[in-house]
Write a protein that holds these residues in place. Structure first.
Motif, PDB file in Angstrom:
ATOM      1  N   SER A 194       0.845  -1.160   0.023  1.00 14.74           N
ATOM      2  CA  SER A 194      -0.010  -0.011   0.139  1.00 14.74           C
ATOM      3  C   SER A 194       0.920   1.234  -0.133  1.00 14.74           C
ATOM      4  O   SER A 194       2.171   1.243   0.060  1.00 14.74           O
ATOM      5  CB  SER A 194      -0.943  -0.007   1.290  1.00 14.74           C
ATOM      6  OG  SER A 194      -0.095   0.212   2.568  1.00 14.74           O
TER       7      SER A 194
ATOM      8  N   THR B 214       0.775   5.381   1.726  1.00 20.81           N
ATOM      9  CA  THR B 214       0.059   6.311   2.792  1.00 20.81           C
ATOM     10  C   THR B 214       0.251   7.471   2.237  1.00 20.81           C
ATOM     11  O   THR B 214       1.400   7.924   2.351  1.00 20.81           O
ATOM     12  CB  THR B 214       0.557   5.586   4.000  1.00 20.81           C
ATOM     13  OG1 THR B 214       0.185   4.623   4.469  1.00 20.81           O
ATOM     14  CG2 THR B 214      -0.108   6.797   5.101  1.00 20.81           C
TER      15      THR B 214
ATOM     16  N   THR C 223      -4.374   5.488   3.897  1.00 17.02           N
ATOM     17  CA  THR C 223      -3.819   4.460   3.227  1.00 17.02           C
ATOM     18  C   THR C 223      -4.527   4.000   1.751  1.00 17.02           C
ATOM     19  O   THR C 223      -5.925   3.653   1.985  1.00 17.02           O
ATOM     20  CB  THR C 223      -3.620   3.115   4.255  1.00 17.02           C
ATOM     21  OG1 THR C 223      -2.932   3.468   5.281  1.00 17.02           O
ATOM     22  CG2 THR C 223      -3.046   1.904   3.437  1.00 17.02           C
TER      23      THR C 223
END
Length: 520
Positions: free
Chosen positions: A109, A111, A116
């Protein structure tokens, strides 16, 4: 008894004298009758013999990195050994190893400002990306042209940049770069993405967030397909220290980073806390180019390259072998025969003035990877000393959509960078072959964009003049039915001879080709 000894002695002297005369005459150069006797050694029979082996089931469709491709490169190296044409590399290895990797979908992922975003939703990336940054540089369209640059007032070195698709317009609705209503290459989706990414890298950017609302769904479909089929995109394995991050982002994420992205074009710094945590799942792939060289007699440090791609698409999911007889078995065996013709001329004392590199590249079907590795990563010979590339890709069939003389070949790119090369090509054909040279696909507006779709284009990007020889597509293109029995061997012979004659003229002219046109 004495008479017998005397007779034997006289006979021996006569034999020695005769052997000496034969030996002396064998070292004499054959008269220079021009290229025709050597072109005539390129024959239907030898082309057919090579191709029925090279495009046989034994080679399993020659998919990059697979066992069939390994058999193919061994075959090619052995043929050059038989011909007595040495390897191009100083270490004597015919194989130029091309490090590749299969890019499986990475996981993780990103952020941004505490929120996120999982890979595969609002943002898409196809490679690993790790690191932390305190700002994002908004770089407008992320483009640069003669009279326009989004980078002139910003420093992007070592930073993440945000750019959007499209290009700037004047107040009257005309295109700023072209100066009229015509769109430039920066509005062509397939070409402009690579140009934007390459430009950002040259400016020192660490990565790019690319916002293209019109095409995000296309990237998303590709991502989802790869995820579902566990397939991947093959590319050149990069030094991880120099990794360039690429992200495709949707509207919600783009506006979350910079709310005025749709209306504001002026580059600026955007304060943002960004953390990248995308891990790789890539697999290494081993593959090879095959390269042999015939050294020039007068200008050995100038190089003509004659190229073809050695790979094809392998075995279908249903187990059928895609033999690739035309694509590009036809170009591969043509290159072998052309090399043999030049070697026979050299053996007769008529070596080319310039050196000739016979280059079989891998990974064309995966994105022109072997030629890209040669030009962008590890040129065996300096690109600055490379005078031209004659690229042969699919020359054994007849385009069913084409009307007219069957004894034709499509020529693409001959006039794009060098008027000299185009004129030489035309003159060589007129003097020796008198084939129909069809420039249909040389049109700037050709929707097929063939100029950008074979290995010569990696040389074009380096301002090296090229000719792309091509017969057009057909119903067997990229199908198991592309087999050796469907090749028109008389046409294959003619097309290979044309390449040989053109190469002969380029390699033996006194002056180097002049590059008198700009690479667009």
């Amino acid at each position: 008894m004495k008479k017998t000894v005397l007779f034997v002695s006289i006979l021996a002297m006569a034999c020695n004298s005769s052997q000496k005369t034969v030996a002396e005459s064998a070292t004499e150069l054959k008269p220079d009758m021009g290229p025709k006797p050597y072109a005539e050694t390129i024959t239907e029979g030898e082309l057919k013999e090579h191709l029925y082996t090279y495009a046989s089931d034994e080679f399993e469709g020659r998919e990059t990195g697979q066992p069939g491709q390994k058999k193919a490169v061994e075959y090619l190296a052995n043929e050059y050994k038989k011909l007595g044409i040495p390897a191009a590399q100083a270490n004597g290895d015919y194989f130029q190893h091309v490090p590749l990797e299969l890019s499986k979908l990475p996981t993780g992922s990103v952020t941004i400002n505490g929120k996120t975003y999982e890979n595969g939703a609002d943002l898409l990336t196809f490679s690993a990306a790790e690191g932390s940054f305190d700002e994002i540089i908004y770089a407008g369209y992320g483009i640069e042209d003669d009279n326009y640059s989004d980078f002139k007032d910003i420093d992007v070195d070592g930073k993440i940049i945000l750019v959007k698709a499209g290009e700037p317009m004047n107040a009257d609705g005309t295109n700023l770069i072209s100066g009229n209503s015509e769109k430039s290459v920066w509005s062509n989706m397939s070409e402009s993405i690579g140009k934007r990414f390459d430009l950002a890298k040259t400016k020192g950017a660490k990565g790019i967030l690319y916002y293209d609302t019109s095409n995000f769904e296309r990237y998303k479909k590709r991502f989802d397909y790869m995820k579902q089929n566990d397939s991947g995109r093959m590319g050149i394995k990069e030094d991880k220290k120099d990794t360039f991050f690429t992200f495709f982002i949707d509207e919600s994420l783009a506006t979350a980073i910079y709310s005025k992205i749709e209306t504001e074009n002026t580059p600026k710094s955007v304060t943002a806390k960004i953390n990248l945590a995308i891990q790789s799942s890539n697999e290494d792939v081993s593959s090879e180019n095959v390269a042999a060289v015939l050294k020039g007699s007068e200008k050995p440090d100038e190089y003509l390259i004659i190229s073809s791609h050695l790979d094809h698409i392998g075995i279908s999911k249903d187990g059928q072998i895609n033999n690739g007889a035309d694509d590009d078995g036809s170009g591969t065996v043509s290159l072998l025969e052309i090399a043999e013709a030049f070697k026979k001329a050299a053996d007769d004392g008529h070596s080319p003035k310039r050196s000739i590199l016979f280059l079989h590249v891998t990974g064309e079907e995966k994105g022109l990877l072997g030629s890209q590795y040669y030009t962008d990563y590890d040129p065996i010979f300096p690109l600055a000393q490379t005078v031209a590339d004659l690229n042969i890709d699919m020359v054994g069939r007849i385009d069913p959509k084409r009307e007219g003389d069957r004894n034709y070949v499509y020529l693409i790119g001959s006039d794009k960078l060098s008027t000299d090369l185009h004129n030489i090509s035309e003159a060589a054909n007129k003097e020796y072959m008198n084939m129909e040279l069809d420039y249909t696909y040389n049109d700037e507006n050709d929707p097929n964009r063939f100029y950008y779709r074979s290995d010569h284009y990696n040389f074009v990007k380096n301002n090296i003049p090229i000719i792309f020889y091509f017969n057009g597509t057909h119903d067997d293109y990229h199908r198991p039915s592309d087999t050796p029995d469907k090749i028109n061997y008389d046409l294959l012979e003619n097309r290979a001879r044309l390449v040989f004659y053109t190469g002969w003229e380029v390699a033996n002219r006194n002056d180097r080709l002049i590059v008198d046109k700009a690479n667009k």
